[in-house]
Write a protein that holds these residues in place. Structure first.
Motif, short mmCIF file in Angstrom:
data_model
loop_
_atom_site.label_atom_id
_atom_site.label_comp_id
_atom_site.label_asym_id
_atom_site.label_seq_id
_atom_site.Cartn_x
_atom_site.Cartn_y
_atom_site.Cartn_z
N SER A 24 -22.68 11.68 -13.22
CA SER A 24 -22.32 12.99 -12.52
C SER A 24 -22.50 12.63 -11.10
N VAL A 25 -21.64 13.26 -10.35
CA VAL A 25 -21.79 13.34 -8.97
C VAL A 25 -23.10 14.60 -8.49
N ASP A 26 -23.04 15.42 -9.64
CA ASP A 26 -24.20 16.34 -9.25
C ASP A 26 -25.64 15.98 -9.50
N THR A 27 -25.77 14.71 -10.03
CA THR A 27 -27.12 14.31 -10.16
C THR A 27 -27.21 13.39 -9.28
N LYS A 28 -26.31 13.18 -8.37
CA LYS A 28 -26.83 12.02 -7.20
C LYS A 28 -26.96 12.79 -5.70
N LEU A 29 -27.92 12.27 -5.12
CA LEU A 29 -28.44 12.88 -3.80
C LEU A 29 -28.16 11.61 -2.73
N HIS A 30 -27.54 12.13 -1.65
CA HIS A 30 -27.06 11.27 -0.61
C HIS A 30 -28.48 11.35 0.38
N THR B 148 -34.42 -0.20 -8.41
CA THR B 148 -34.71 0.70 -9.68
C THR B 148 -36.15 0.74 -9.65
N PHE B 149 -36.91 1.72 -10.15
CA PHE B 149 -38.27 1.72 -10.63
C PHE B 149 -38.30 2.84 -11.70
N GLU B 150 -39.00 2.74 -12.70
CA GLU B 150 -38.98 3.51 -13.84
C GLU B 150 -37.47 4.29 -14.05
N ASP B 151 -37.32 5.72 -14.03
CA ASP B 151 -36.01 6.37 -14.15
C ASP B 151 -35.14 6.48 -12.80
N LEU B 152 -35.51 5.99 -11.73
CA LEU B 152 -34.87 5.87 -10.52
C LEU B 152 -33.89 4.71 -10.26
N GLU B 153 -32.76 5.05 -9.61
CA GLU B 153 -31.78 4.13 -9.00
C GLU B 153 -31.57 4.47 -7.62
N PHE B 154 -31.48 3.52 -6.79
CA PHE B 154 -31.22 4.03 -5.34
C PHE B 154 -30.09 2.81 -5.01
N SER B 155 -29.11 3.21 -4.46
CA SER B 155 -28.16 2.32 -3.93
C SER B 155 -27.98 2.14 -2.56
N LEU B 156 -28.35 0.76 -2.06
CA LEU B 156 -28.56 0.50 -0.34
C LEU B 156 -27.21 0.62 0.20
N ALA B 157 -26.01 0.61 -0.78
CA ALA B 157 -24.60 0.48 -0.36
C ALA B 157 -24.19 1.86 0.33
N ASN B 158 -24.49 2.95 -0.53
CA ASN B 158 -24.16 4.28 0.06
C ASN B 158 -25.28 5.30 -0.02
N LEU B 159 -26.77 4.74 0.03
CA LEU B 159 -27.63 5.59 0.22
C LEU B 159 -27.72 6.72 -0.65
N GLU B 160 -27.27 6.38 -2.12
CA GLU B 160 -27.35 7.45 -3.09
C GLU B 160 -28.69 7.48 -4.16
N LEU B 161 -29.63 8.40 -4.24
CA LEU B 161 -30.38 8.13 -5.22
C LEU B 161 -30.03 9.02 -6.57
N LEU C 57 -38.81 13.59 0.61
CA LEU C 57 -38.58 12.68 -0.82
C LEU C 57 -39.11 13.41 -1.87
N ARG C 58 -40.21 14.01 -1.80
CA ARG C 58 -40.72 14.53 -2.91
C ARG C 58 -39.94 15.43 -3.64
N LYS C 59 -39.47 16.54 -2.76
CA LYS C 59 -38.40 17.43 -2.83
C LYS C 59 -37.11 16.77 -3.86
N HIS C 60 -36.53 15.78 -3.25
CA HIS C 60 -35.52 14.83 -3.90
C HIS C 60 -35.94 14.40 -5.33
N LEU C 61 -37.08 14.01 -5.37
CA LEU C 61 -37.52 13.58 -6.74
C LEU C 61 -37.64 14.63 -7.89
N ARG C 62 -37.95 15.66 -7.35
CA ARG C 62 -38.20 16.89 -8.15
C ARG C 62 -36.69 17.41 -8.53
#
Length: 230
Positions: A149-155, A129-142, A203-208
């Protein structure tokens, strides 16, 4: 190691198979996108080399189907077109790396070694985690913190995951380009300078996309830094 080669050039397939055999790598060849689906779904391959231009179904269309079926085998997209747009199209649809034809077998082997070298941190179940981010190392989901919501998660692809993991382990620190190369592509990895810029762009595109306050800042002449808006 076993590799699937999806390539309509039969002579190139034979050459690759001979080179792989020389290096102790098993491989299978298939020459069309439709036939390739059967092989891909067997889940017996450590890596896939996918040609961009295939008869019947092009490489990008096949790539989409593979990822939609939750097959996460590392994929190197081989393309005859060296352009930023082509790289982005490949990464956008799930490729882990790309290689421009004609390519050197030594460089291909280096890319294969880098992709199949699993970082230990991607083997665990932690969430970074960092600030408002969460990144799961188990399934590579940001995702954003607290969003279910599944719609707010990116693989993320494996390469994107290793790069983002490195940033999240060193937030607010300027990371030199050479250090990033060593971490993401390995100390013996052969990589073009533009590859890193392409993955940073993505990665910048994912964050946006997930509307995070976190961004990747370019530090000119040095590298990049992960930081949050003040």
């Amino acid at each position: 190691m076993r590799i699937l080669i999806i390539e309509d050039d039969e002579q190139l397939c034979e050459t690759l198979q001979l080179q792989f055999e020389h290096h102790g790598i098993e491989s299978d060849c298939v020459h069309s996108g439709l036939d390739a689906l059967y092989y891909v779904m067997q889940s017996v391959y450590d890596l896939i080399i996918l040609d961009r231009m295939l008869p019947g179904m092009d490489g990008i269309a096949l790539l989409k189907i593979i990822r939609e079926n939750n097959v996460h085998t590392p994929i190197i997209l081989a393309t005859a077109v060296d352009s930023v747009e082509e790289r982005i199209a490949g990464l956008d649809n799930g490729a882990d790396d790309y290689l421009v034809k004609p390519y050197d077998i030594g460089e291909l082997l280096a890319r294969i070694r880098a992709l199949c070298r699993r970082p230990d941190t991607l083997e665990d179940k932690r969430t970074l985690t960092f600030e408002d981010l969460e990144f799961s190392l188990a399934n590579l989901e940001l995702s954003l913190k607290g969003t279910a919501s599944v719609d707010t998660k990116l693989h993320l692809s494996r390469r994107e995951a290793v790069l983002l993991e490195y940033f999240l382990l060193h937030p607010n620190q300027t990371l030199a380009r050479q250090l990033i190369y060593t971490r993401v592509w390995g100390p013996d990895g052969e990589v073009e300078d533009g590859n890193l810029d392409t993955y940073i762009y993505y990665l910048r595109k994912h964050l946006r996309t997930i509307k995070s306050r976190v961004h990747i800042q370019t530090v000119h002449g040095i590298g990049y830094r992960l930081e949050a808006e003040k």
